[in-house]
Design an enzyme around this catalytic site. Sequence first.
Site, short mmCIF file in Angstrom:
data_model
loop_
_atom_site.label_atom_id
_atom_site.label_comp_id
_atom_site.label_asym_id
_atom_site.label_seq_id
_atom_site.Cartn_x
_atom_site.Cartn_y
_atom_site.Cartn_z
N LYS A 80 8.36 4.44 15.87
CA LYS A 80 7.19 4.96 15.14
C LYS A 80 6.39 5.89 16.03
O LYS A 80 6.15 5.58 17.21
CB LYS A 80 6.33 3.77 14.69
N SER A 155 2.38 1.61 6.64
CA SER A 155 2.37 2.93 7.25
C SER A 155 3.65 3.28 7.99
O SER A 155 3.89 4.46 8.26
CB SER A 155 1.19 3.04 8.22
N SER A 179 2.06 -3.09 7.58
CA SER A 179 2.78 -1.82 7.75
C SER A 179 4.21 -1.94 8.24
O SER A 179 4.92 -0.93 8.26
CB SER A 179 2.02 -0.89 8.69
N1 GLN Z 1 -2.07 -0.56 4.48
C1 GLN Z 1 -2.99 -1.18 5.40
C2 GLN Z 1 -4.04 -0.17 5.80
O1 GLN Z 1 -4.03 0.87 5.25
C3 GLN Z 1 -2.26 -1.70 6.61
C4 GLN Z 1 -1.84 -0.63 7.53
C5 GLN Z 1 -1.12 -1.15 8.73
O2 GLN Z 1 -0.63 -2.28 8.74
N2 GLN Z 1 -1.10 -0.35 9.77
O3 GLN Z 1 -4.86 -0.39 6.60
#
Ligand code: GLN
Length: 489
Positions: A80, A155, A179
Amino acid sequence: MATLDLDVPAHEHAARMRAGDYTARALAEATLARIRAQEPALHAYVTITEELARAQADAADARLRAGDAAPLVGIPVGVKDLLCTRGVRTTASSRMLERFVPFYDCTVVERLQAAGAVIVGKTNLDEFAMGSSTEHSAFGPTRNPWDLERVPGGSSGGSAATVAARGVPISLGTDTGGSIRQPAALCGILGLKPTYGRVSRYGVVAFASSLDQVGPFGRDAEDVANLLGAIAGHDERDSTTVPVPVPDYTAGFARGLAGLRVGVPEQFLERGLGPGVREAIEEAIAVFEHAGAIIDRSVALPTAGAALAVYYIIAPSEASANLARYDGVKYGFAVTDGASVEAEMSETRGRGFGSEVKRRIMLGTYALSAGYYDAYYLKAQKVRTVITREFESAFAEHDVILTPTSPTTAFRLGEKLEDPYAMYLNDLFTIPVNISGDPAISIPCGFADGLPVGLQLIGRHFDEATLLAAANAYGEATDAGKASPAALP
Ligand code: GLN
């Protein structure tokens, strides 16, 4: 002698390379060629690291020739683009860091290299890991290999999509509120969020420091176990890592599901599930039961429903502090022709950040401001403790807790982009686990309307081994997770 087949899992590549069927260099070249062919449709990568991959593959071949049998030697991996890589730009999918080239590796990348892995690229994400669809990337969205009109989740959408598309066998993501698990579910692969403190965050671009964890994606439990084993463990550069030994995560695979005490909280099956999701989960529960697991539907986590609200106080608060460093002075994007320092700073942040990131910074700054701190932040921290205790008491009588990973299957690009709250609801089932710090895995458990459904298993602190053993047994008992998306090069 086996031919080079990119569709096999990492442990199979490892065995074949050890047997001399093909070299790590040949695997790296084939992998890079496939990724290049898929990118126009998928856009899973921000940067493809061809030269780095070749150098690491050649080093892996030297290790293979010397008889090194470690599981990741020569295995291609996507990382990532939130994880700092020395000499390779690390963007967090933000204009703010578009040209940022770190002069050091984060701990997990160091450990990947020590394990002999071959880094083929930096994968796309929602800007600063804020989002559930990878549409908030400043460099354009990643698409779901099962249906290119749909999102891969987020994400860590790039990391999930490239593994699902058989670009790489394994990859790394980060999980602050879901994410890793949610994109794993939407792409039909496995993804594990380790216990908070299990994996080092040193050199990982910070979103919400009390929630962020790095973790593995793969297409079977063995690959996920081997990748976790390579990156886990205490790191003196991250004082939140815990000095407990890292087990061999495949050692318990013979255990199976017999006698496993599985708690199924009904409340997670009742709330707004998309068509076909409940059916797929119920079928999976039947498989567990058939294999000897003890299912208990009376487990209650009464405060877990408040986790989303708690998260949207705590995560933006921590983000607003963490993102204060992008001021146009220290590093990253900078506007330097303003009328004053203040004007330059506000232009830098105004133009460098995307709208979702700005929304989080505003939410967090508001929640932490004088007069609101007690009402919001402190209150959220108290509820966090209650949620954590509820999980603890559930684990007195259960080995794992089973829920859907996400309320729905992959949605269409653009469908939730104008409605932040609808986007936030994706993480209804994953967020409670970041709040409590427990480990959890998402496992493919079938399809609804041709799109993958994911099942979440949550475990006790530092008991990733039980989750992986259960995932392995479930994977062996079913075909779930073995199908591959059609029509990609
Ligand atoms: N979708 C969640 C957010 O927008 C979690 C994102 C994540 O786990 N980095 O914060």
